[in-house]
Design a protein around this motif. Structure first.
Motif, PDB file in Angstrom:
ATOM      1  N   MET A   1      35.258  42.507  39.471  1.00 11.89           N
ATOM      2  CA  MET A   1      35.030  41.435  40.407  1.00 11.89           C
ATOM      3  C   MET A   1      33.981  40.504  39.841  1.00 11.89           C
ATOM      4  O   MET A   1      33.004  40.939  39.272  1.00 11.89           O
ATOM      5  CB  MET A   1      34.555  42.008  41.746  1.00 11.89           C
ATOM      6  CG  MET A   1      34.170  40.934  42.729  1.00 11.89           C
ATOM      7  SD  MET A   1      33.397  41.552  44.240  1.00 11.89           S
ATOM      8  CE  MET A   1      34.629  42.620  44.854  1.00 11.89           C
ATOM      9  N   LYS A   2      34.193  39.228  39.983  1.00  8.77           N
ATOM     10  CA  LYS A   2      33.253  38.236  39.502  1.00  8.77           C
ATOM     11  C   LYS A   2      32.577  37.592  40.701  1.00  8.77           C
ATOM     12  O   LYS A   2      33.242  37.193  41.641  1.00  8.77           O
ATOM     13  CB  LYS A   2      34.001  37.193  38.687  1.00  8.77           C
ATOM     14  CG  LYS A   2      33.139  36.504  37.699  1.00  8.77           C
ATOM     15  CD  LYS A   2      33.965  35.758  36.696  1.00  8.77           C
ATOM     16  CE  LYS A   2      33.026  35.304  35.615  1.00  8.77           C
ATOM     17  NZ  LYS A   2      33.649  34.674  34.537  1.00  8.77           N
ATOM     18  N   LEU A   3      31.267  37.518  40.685  1.00  8.26           N
ATOM     19  CA  LEU A   3      30.502  36.954  41.787  1.00  8.26           C
ATOM     20  C   LEU A   3      29.919  35.624  41.362  1.00  8.26           C
ATOM     21  O   LEU A   3      29.261  35.534  40.321  1.00  8.26           O
ATOM     22  CB  LEU A   3      29.393  37.924  42.191  1.00  8.26           C
ATOM     23  CG  LEU A   3      28.447  37.449  43.273  1.00  8.26           C
ATOM     24  CD1 LEU A   3      29.197  37.288  44.594  1.00  8.26           C
ATOM     25  CD2 LEU A   3      27.324  38.438  43.446  1.00  8.26           C
ATOM     26  N   ARG A   4      30.152  34.605  42.144  1.00  5.75           N
ATOM     27  CA  ARG A   4      29.591  33.280  41.875  1.00  5.75           C
ATOM     28  C   ARG A   4      28.719  32.891  43.055  1.00  5.75           C
ATOM     29  O   ARG A   4      29.213  32.670  44.157  1.00  5.75           O
ATOM     30  CB  ARG A   4      30.700  32.245  41.692  1.00  5.75           C
ATOM     31  CG  ARG A   4      30.185  30.862  41.309  1.00  5.75           C
ATOM     32  CD  ARG A   4      31.315  29.872  41.131  1.00  5.75           C
ATOM     33  NE  ARG A   4      32.130  29.700  42.309  1.00  5.75           N
ATOM     34  CZ  ARG A   4      31.876  28.803  43.280  1.00  5.75           C
ATOM     35  NH1 ARG A   4      30.827  28.032  43.203  1.00  5.75           N
ATOM     36  NH2 ARG A   4      32.682  28.704  44.320  1.00  5.75           N
ATOM     37  N   PRO A   5      27.398  32.836  42.872  1.00  5.02           N
ATOM     38  CA  PRO A   5      26.516  32.473  43.973  1.00  5.02           C
ATOM     39  C   PRO A   5      26.661  30.989  44.331  1.00  5.02           C
ATOM     40  O   PRO A   5      27.024  30.175  43.486  1.00  5.02           O
ATOM     41  CB  PRO A   5      25.119  32.771  43.437  1.00  5.02           C
ATOM     42  CG  PRO A   5      25.260  32.750  41.964  1.00  5.02           C
ATOM     43  CD  PRO A   5      26.675  33.129  41.651  1.00  5.02           C
TER      44      PRO A   5
END
Length: 104
Positions: A1-5
């Protein structure tokens, strides 16, 4: 999973704390203080000022920072403990030398 704030939020990984005291006594996880150093994993695009102009964050992924003791929101993503916090909660950046990076 890639998290982009979003906006002025950043995602960080706390540095590993020492598990032994200076005298060699093993400190259990529940008694350890959380380290105040962390590595920036991801950075949002930045906040907007009153005129709508984008304010670009001062930190980037890979930077080492100092943070407050109670800063951020703890999250677990892909079995990894991370923190999401506002850029304003960063107290400073740390410049690590090559020798210090290799020792860590």
């Amino acid at each position: 999973m890639k998290l982009r704030p979003l906006r002025d939020r950043i995602v960080i990984r706390r540095a590993e704390g020492d598990t032994r005291s200076k005298g060699g006594i093993v400190i259990p996880d529940t008694s350890q203080e959380k380290p105040l150093e962390a590595e920036v994993i991801a950075v949002g695009s930045g906040a907007r000022d009153e005129s709508g102009a984008l304010i670009v964050p001062d930190v980037k992924a890979g930077d080492f920072i100092l943070l407050g003791k109670w800063s951020g929101t703890e999250v677990k993503i892909d079995r990894e403990d991370l923190l999401i916090m506002k850029e304003a909660d960063i107290t400073g950046t740390i410049e690590k030398t090559v020798a210090a990076k290799n020792a860590a």
